[in-house]
Motif scaffolding. Sequence first.
Motif, PDB file in Angstrom:
ATOM      1  N   ASP A  72     -60.013  84.520  84.538  1.00  0.00           N
ATOM      2  CA  ASP A  72     -59.384  84.232  83.240  1.00  0.00           C
ATOM      3  C   ASP A  72     -60.404  84.011  82.121  1.00  0.00           C
ATOM      4  OD1 ASP A  72     -60.344  81.743  83.926  1.00  0.00           O
ATOM      5  OD2 ASP A  72     -58.369  80.839  84.241  1.00  0.00           O
ATOM      6  N   SER A  73     -61.716  84.112  82.460  1.00  0.00           N
ATOM      7  CA  SER A  73     -62.750  83.975  81.426  1.00  0.00           C
ATOM      8  C   SER A  73     -63.034  85.300  80.724  1.00  0.00           C
ATOM      9  CB  SER A  73     -64.055  83.461  82.061  1.00  0.00           C
ATOM     10  OG  SER A  73     -64.604  84.431  82.951  1.00  0.00           O
ATOM     11  N   ILE A  74     -62.380  86.353  81.160  1.00  0.00           N
ATOM     12  CA  ILE A  74     -62.624  87.688  80.608  1.00  0.00           C
ATOM     13  C   ILE A  74     -62.000  87.802  79.215  1.00  0.00           C
ATOM     14  CG2 ILE A  74     -62.128  90.150  80.912  1.00  0.00           C
ATOM     15  CD1 ILE A  74     -62.194  89.563  83.954  1.00  0.00           C
TER      16      ILE A  74
ATOM     17  N   TYR B 110     -57.165  94.665  78.740  1.00  0.00           N
ATOM     18  CA  TYR B 110     -56.940  95.699  79.757  1.00  0.00           C
ATOM     19  C   TYR B 110     -56.459  96.975  79.080  1.00  0.00           C
ATOM     20  CZ  TYR B 110     -57.404  92.073  83.319  1.00  0.00           C
ATOM     21  OH  TYR B 110     -57.888  91.069  84.116  1.00  0.00           O
ATOM     22  N   PRO B 111     -56.761  98.145  79.684  1.00  0.00           N
ATOM     23  CA  PRO B 111     -57.461  98.378  80.952  1.00  0.00           C
ATOM     24  C   PRO B 111     -58.968  98.154  80.833  1.00  0.00           C
ATOM     25  CG  PRO B 111     -56.874 100.459  79.957  1.00  0.00           C
ATOM     26  CD  PRO B 111     -56.244  99.404  79.107  1.00  0.00           C
ATOM     27  N   ILE B 112     -59.583  97.827  81.981  1.00  0.00           N
ATOM     28  CA  ILE B 112     -60.999  97.475  82.058  1.00  0.00           C
ATOM     29  C   ILE B 112     -61.671  98.341  83.114  1.00  0.00           C
ATOM     30  CG2 ILE B 112     -62.606  95.662  82.799  1.00  0.00           C
ATOM     31  CD1 ILE B 112     -60.650  93.622  81.636  1.00  0.00           C
TER      32      ILE B 112
ATOM     33  N   SER C 158     -68.271 103.104  95.249  1.00  0.00           N
ATOM     34  CA  SER C 158     -67.018 102.455  95.657  1.00  0.00           C
ATOM     35  C   SER C 158     -66.792 101.125  94.942  1.00  0.00           C
ATOM     36  CB  SER C 158     -67.016 102.237  97.172  1.00  0.00           C
ATOM     37  OG  SER C 158     -68.132 101.462  97.574  1.00  0.00           O
ATOM     38  N   ASP C 159     -67.828 100.606  94.261  1.00  0.00           N
ATOM     39  CA  ASP C 159     -67.691  99.359  93.506  1.00  0.00           C
ATOM     40  C   ASP C 159     -67.190  99.598  92.081  1.00  0.00           C
ATOM     41  OD1 ASP C 159     -68.647  97.478  95.481  1.00  0.00           O
ATOM     42  OD2 ASP C 159     -70.637  98.338  95.198  1.00  0.00           O
ATOM     43  N   ILE C 160     -66.945 100.847  91.721  1.00  0.00           N
ATOM     44  CA  ILE C 160     -66.436 101.176  90.384  1.00  0.00           C
ATOM     45  C   ILE C 160     -64.905 101.243  90.434  1.00  0.00           C
ATOM     46  CG2 ILE C 160     -66.471 102.840  88.496  1.00  0.00           C
ATOM     47  CD1 ILE C 160     -69.202 103.776  89.501  1.00  0.00           C
ATOM     48  N   HIS C 161     -64.254 100.504  89.563  1.00  0.00           N
ATOM     49  CA  HIS C 161     -62.785 100.453  89.568  1.00  0.00           C
ATOM     50  C   HIS C 161     -62.246 100.482  88.140  1.00  0.00           C
ATOM     51  CE1 HIS C 161     -62.617  99.240  93.860  1.00  0.00           C
ATOM     52  NE2 HIS C 161     -63.723  98.562  93.571  1.00  0.00           N
ATOM     53  N   ILE C 162     -61.123 101.137  87.964  1.00  0.00           N
ATOM     54  CA  ILE C 162     -60.373 101.043  86.708  1.00  0.00           C
ATOM     55  C   ILE C 162     -59.248 100.046  86.937  1.00  0.00           C
ATOM     56  CG2 ILE C 162     -58.992 102.269  84.996  1.00  0.00           C
ATOM     57  CD1 ILE C 162     -60.431 104.838  85.887  1.00  0.00           C
TER      58      ILE C 162
ATOM     59  N   ASP D  76     -54.994  94.245  89.352  1.00  0.00           N
ATOM     60  CA  ASP D  76     -55.929  95.300  89.764  1.00  0.00           C
ATOM     61  C   ASP D  76     -57.348  94.752  89.888  1.00  0.00           C
ATOM     62  OD1 ASP D  76     -53.850  97.095  89.718  1.00  0.00           O
ATOM     63  OD2 ASP D  76     -54.392  97.982  87.783  1.00  0.00           O
ATOM     64  N   LEU D  77     -57.742  93.953  88.921  1.00  0.00           N
ATOM     65  CA  LEU D  77     -59.082  93.364  88.936  1.00  0.00           C
ATOM     66  C   LEU D  77     -59.228  92.400  90.113  1.00  0.00           C
ATOM     67  CD1 LEU D  77     -61.861  92.966  87.666  1.00  0.00           C
ATOM     68  CD2 LEU D  77     -60.850  91.275  86.117  1.00  0.00           C
ATOM     69  N   LYS D  78     -58.199  91.604  90.321  1.00  0.00           N
ATOM     70  CA  LYS D  78     -58.213  90.646  91.428  1.00  0.00           C
ATOM     71  C   LYS D  78     -58.352  91.377  92.766  1.00  0.00           C
ATOM     72  CE  LYS D  78     -55.651  86.529  92.912  1.00  0.00           C
ATOM     73  NZ  LYS D  78     -54.413  85.733  92.694  1.00  0.00           N
ATOM     74  N   SER D  79     -57.617  92.467  92.923  1.00  0.00           N
ATOM     75  CA  SER D  79     -57.674  93.248  94.167  1.00  0.00           C
ATOM     76  C   SER D  79     -59.035  93.919  94.340  1.00  0.00           C
ATOM     77  CB  SER D  79     -56.574  94.313  94.174  1.00  0.00           C
ATOM     78  OG  SER D  79     -55.301  93.713  94.092  1.00  0.00           O
ATOM     79  N   ALA D  80     -59.592  94.434  93.236  1.00  0.00           N
ATOM     80  CA  ALA D  80     -60.892  95.113  93.298  1.00  0.00           C
ATOM     81  C   ALA D  80     -61.987  94.166  93.757  1.00  0.00           C
ATOM     82  CB  ALA D  80     -61.241  95.701  91.936  1.00  0.00           C
ATOM     83  N   LEU D  81     -61.936  92.937  93.277  1.00  0.00           N
ATOM     84  CA  LEU D  81     -62.965  91.960  93.636  1.00  0.00           C
ATOM     85  C   LEU D  81     -62.819  91.463  95.072  1.00  0.00           C
ATOM     86  CD1 LEU D  81     -63.025  89.951  90.301  1.00  0.00           C
ATOM     87  CD2 LEU D  81     -64.832  91.430  91.185  1.00  0.00           C
ATOM     88  N   LYS D  82     -61.657  91.678  95.659  1.00  0.00           N
ATOM     89  CA  LYS D  82     -61.445  91.276  97.050  1.00  0.00           C
ATOM     90  C   LYS D  82     -61.947  92.327  98.040  1.00  0.00           C
ATOM     91  CE  LYS D  82     -57.479  88.142  96.552  1.00  0.00           C
ATOM     92  NZ  LYS D  82     -56.037  87.947  96.864  1.00  0.00           N
TER      93      LYS D  82
END
Length: 373
Positions: free
Chosen positions: A145-147, A151-153, A166-170, A176-182
Amino acid sequence: MNTSLHIAIVIGDSTHNTLSAVRSLGEAGIEQYLILKCEEDTCFVAKSKYLKKNRVQYIQSIDECFSVLEKMKEMEGIKTIICTFDEAAVFIDSLEKELAPYFRTPAKGKTIGSLFNKDEQCKLAIQCGLTVPRSQIFHRTDKIDSICIDYPILLKPLYSTQGEKSDIHICYVFQDLKSALKEESHCKDFILQEFINKEYELDCIGVRTEKGVFLSGAVRKIRHYPYLIGAGAYGLFLPLKELNIDIPGLERFFEHAGYYGPFSVEFLHKDNKNYFMEVNFRNEGLAYASTAAGANLHAFYVNPDYTIDWQHIRRTYMMNYSIDFLYVKNGDVSLRLWLKDFMRTRCFINFNWRDPMPTVCYYLHKIKKRFQR
């Protein structure tokens, strides 16, 4: 053309990034040595006809590179170091003072330092007048939540050496961001950028010599794999005169950076604007498209007597057929269209008619492994 006094020392991994430099130098008849970091030469770079067996030195750790270069210090000739992967570029940058008295190094004894950090690149690009998407550094331990970017990011590694494709995500929404970081990853530091819904992407191919910054053109990417965020699978190399690139801005950027040698600059194009994304302070695989189009930037950098006819650089289609054919397999591109694109391609990233053995050995190895199962 006398190339005997000019020697290229390529520090590469087993990828097409390295093959593009080896082939370009070889086609110009430039003497070259290869320091190849790999446990197994999966791309069979060392099988290139442009490499003599006694001039390929294998290493498994980048730290071993220093002792190899130590032995090359007293070789006759002007010895130019060219890096083809990020880890090598960062390593050589850390040894600039020790190496510069004996070699032509990427920073001439100085250091690029923090500019391997993509956020620092963006800050410098803004100072130099280039158009840059809004961005923010983000560490895996930071609160989402500090971002402060809407969006989109686009989420990608802050340092190329510490992340993978594989670390690049839209990320279109918070979830989506939460899932990408997991997702499983060793990357801890990221840069978040305003996602530009591009019309197309440009991969500008260039080199900086003592005479200045030279761009031959750019690959306008038509297909990526994976879609949108992956490597260029099919595209068209366009001469610089057909593009609207801010050359003065790039000249200021490289003057501040202090980098010399082959490079690439990535832009996203939308609404007649080119948004700066990042610079690769090294050679890359798509650079061979420039050579195929009539501008051998590798030879131009290593040998100052080498000339390029800048007025006759050609439009040239390029393809990595291995990954591009995946679009046919998954049904997104018809076989008929793909074959049409294949037939008009004059620069293949995987295969080269003048230097076929790396590809031949690759497929022979695959066949051999299949029969051994």
